[in-house]
Design an enzyme around this catalytic site. Structure first.
Site, PDB file in Angstrom:
ATOM      1  N   CYS A 124       0.426  -2.471  -4.839  1.00 22.63           N
ATOM      2  CA  CYS A 124      -0.339  -2.725  -6.055  1.00 22.63           C
ATOM      3  C   CYS A 124      -1.577  -3.563  -5.725  1.00 22.63           C
ATOM      4  CB  CYS A 124       0.538  -3.454  -7.070  1.00 22.63           C
ATOM      5  SG  CYS A 124      -0.343  -3.953  -8.566  1.00 22.63           S
ATOM      6  N   CYS A 145       0.627  10.440 -10.652  1.00 28.27           N
ATOM      7  CA  CYS A 145      -0.817  10.627 -10.568  1.00 28.27           C
ATOM      8  C   CYS A 145      -1.468   9.253 -10.688  1.00 28.27           C
ATOM      9  CB  CYS A 145      -1.234  11.552 -11.716  1.00 28.27           C
ATOM     10  SG  CYS A 145      -2.955  12.042 -11.664  1.00 28.27           S
ATOM     11  N   CYS A 159      -1.052  -7.190  -7.381  1.00 25.54           N
ATOM     12  CA  CYS A 159      -0.077  -8.208  -6.967  1.00 25.54           C
ATOM     13  C   CYS A 159       0.562  -7.956  -5.607  1.00 25.54           C
ATOM     14  CB  CYS A 159       1.021  -8.317  -8.026  1.00 25.54           C
ATOM     15  SG  CYS A 159       2.162  -6.915  -8.028  1.00 25.54           S
ATOM     16  N   CYS A 197       3.025  -1.177 -12.800  1.00 27.18           N
ATOM     17  CA  CYS A 197       3.638  -1.960 -11.732  1.00 27.18           C
ATOM     18  C   CYS A 197       4.736  -2.826 -12.353  1.00 27.18           C
ATOM     19  CB  CYS A 197       2.590  -2.842 -11.064  1.00 27.18           C
ATOM     20  SG  CYS A 197       3.309  -4.041  -9.904  1.00 27.18           S
ATOM     21  N   CYS A 248       3.647  -6.893 -11.948  1.00 25.15           N
ATOM     22  CA  CYS A 248       2.539  -7.535 -12.681  1.00 25.15           C
ATOM     23  C   CYS A 248       2.173  -6.808 -13.960  1.00 25.15           C
ATOM     24  CB  CYS A 248       1.317  -7.677 -11.785  1.00 25.15           C
ATOM     25  SG  CYS A 248       0.434  -6.138 -11.451  1.00 25.15           S
TER      26      CYS A 248
HETATM   27 FE    FE Z   1       1.339  -5.272  -9.501  1.00 25.29          FE
END
Ligand code: FE
Length: 130
Positions: A44, A116, A47, A93, A96
């Site tokens: 991510c 996607c 984070c 995510c 976060c």
């Molecule tokens: Fe994240």
């Protein structure tokens, strides 16, 4: 992980903030990971949470980096998204809450799923040669 939107605005680049925190979408075929084929992992951009492996990346032709599964089912959160008059599944995510993209049921075997993703929501970590 809780950060105020002000804090996110300070720590993310503007294009990352627009997608991760404002649920924007990068234009197709513009992201840096669309044609990325190197071995490694995708975390991510907000984070650092481990999200996808290059082993599960495939060329969907959509213009966005696509994967048939996350590294673990609890790495992401799926949420119904009825915005823009469409019935879609949003992918966030799990750590976060950042917006990553959408998941569709027209992916390849073995899962039949297509994650996607927006390139700007991801950071690629190349596999170290040992
Ligand atoms: Fe994240």
């Amino acid at each position: 992980m809780k950060k105020s939107e002000d804090e996110w605005k300070k720590t993310l680049r503007p294009e990352e903030f627009l997608v991760l925190r404002k649920k924007g979408t990068e234009p197709p075929f513009t992201g840096k990971y669309v044609h990325q084929t190197a071995e490694g992992t995708y975390v991510c951009a907000g984070c650092g949470n481990l999200l996808f492996s290059s082993d599960t990346k495939f060329d969907s032709g959509s213009g966005w980096p696509s994967f048939f599964t996350p590294v673990a089912s609890d790495a992401v959160v799926l949420k119904p998204d009825r915005s823009l008059g469409m019935n879609r599944t949003e992918v966030l995510c799990a750590r976060c809450g950042g917006h990553l993209g959408h998941m569709f049921d027209d992916g390849p075997t073995p899962t039949g799923q297509r994650y996607c993703m927006n390139s700007v929501s991801l950071r690629f970590l190349k596999k170290e040669k040992v």
